[in-house]
Design a protein around this motif. Structure first.
Motif, short mmCIF file in Angstrom:
data_model
loop_
_atom_site.label_atom_id
_atom_site.label_comp_id
_atom_site.label_asym_id
_atom_site.label_seq_id
_atom_site.Cartn_x
_atom_site.Cartn_y
_atom_site.Cartn_z
N ARG A 262 0.82 -1.22 0.00
CA ARG A 262 0.00 0.00 0.00
C ARG A 262 0.86 1.27 0.00
NH1 ARG A 262 -5.12 -1.19 0.21
NH2 ARG A 262 -5.84 -3.16 1.09
N GLY B 32 -6.92 3.45 -3.82
CA GLY B 32 -7.02 2.00 -3.70
C GLY B 32 -5.72 1.35 -3.28
N SER C 169 -11.79 -1.24 1.08
CA SER C 169 -12.04 -1.71 -0.28
C SER C 169 -13.51 -2.03 -0.43
CB SER C 169 -11.21 -2.97 -0.58
OG SER C 169 -11.73 -4.09 0.12
N SER C 170 -13.94 -2.32 -1.65
CA SER C 170 -15.33 -2.67 -1.93
C SER C 170 -15.54 -4.18 -1.87
CB SER C 170 -15.73 -2.15 -3.32
OG SER C 170 -14.90 -2.73 -4.32
#
Length: 213
Positions: A134, A171, A177-178
């Motif tokens: 990340r 992201g 997150s989704s």
């Protein structure tokens, strides 16, 4: 005893190093043959190249082998089959520590013969690290290098990221997150398919609410 009395010390030491697993020149002979046939005939330069690829033997051994190539007395190693593009891609995308010695050697030869592919490998590893750890703040620098140095497919991918830049940076930076939403969507689609797509909205809503997530 006669062998050790009549042989130079440098040759004896070179022979001892040559028996070490990392110093064995045999596994580097195909690379030396390829480079020699390509016009690289300087033994010192070739020695430095295979040192960078893991050779730990003596320079004397390399010099002698190059001399046999010049004289035409060397036994040429049969060419190894070229791995398929899918296999090469798999080796590139895997972590180097998970590759076997044979796979690593083959990949090193391929990357040495194709610098553009080596650049793509480096950019792919760097992007994988950014995504895994990340480091979204490093994406700008990666994109600049990809557009300037990367092969055409990598440049196309980097240009695609610009279409929704903020979303990609977030992201690769934020912990959210989704995934949870996508999981619910998949669950609802599964329930709908079990009804063969003929259930009314009211029945589908009841099944979704009645079935625990």
């Amino acid at each position: 005893m006669r062998h050790y009395l009549t042989t130079d010390l440098d040759q004896i030491l070179a022979s001892a190093r040559e028996r070490r697993p990392n110093g064995h020149i045999n596994r580097f002979k195909p690379y030396l043959q390829q480079r020699f046939l390509g016009g690289a005939t300087n033994a010192a330069a070739l020695f430095r190249e295979i040192r960078e690829r893991g050779y730990r033997g003596s320079r004397v051994v390399v010099t002698k082998y190059i001399a046999t190539l010049r004289a035409g007395t060397a036994t040429l190693e049969p060419p190894q089959p070229i791995p398929s593009p899918r296999r090469i891609t798999t080796w590139i995308m895997r972590h180097p520590d998970t590759l076997t010695d044979s796979q690593r050697e083959q990949l090193d030869r391929i990357l040495a013969a194709c610098p553009e592919l080596a650049t793509a490998r480096d950019l792919a590893h760097e992007f994988s690290t950014i995504a895994r750890e990340r480091r979204g703040h490093e994406l700008t620098g990666w994109m600049t290098r990809a557009l300037d140095q990367g092969p055409q497919p990598v440049q196309g991918f980097a240009a695609f990221l610009q279409n929704d830049w903020d979303a990609f940076v977030n992201g690769l930076t934020l912990p959210w997150s989704s995934g949870a939403v996508e999981g619910q969507v998949t669950r609802i689609k599964l329930i709908k398919r079990r009804s063969y797509g003929r259930a009314s909205f009211a029945l589908l809503r009841t099944l979704v609410l009645a079935e625990p997530p």
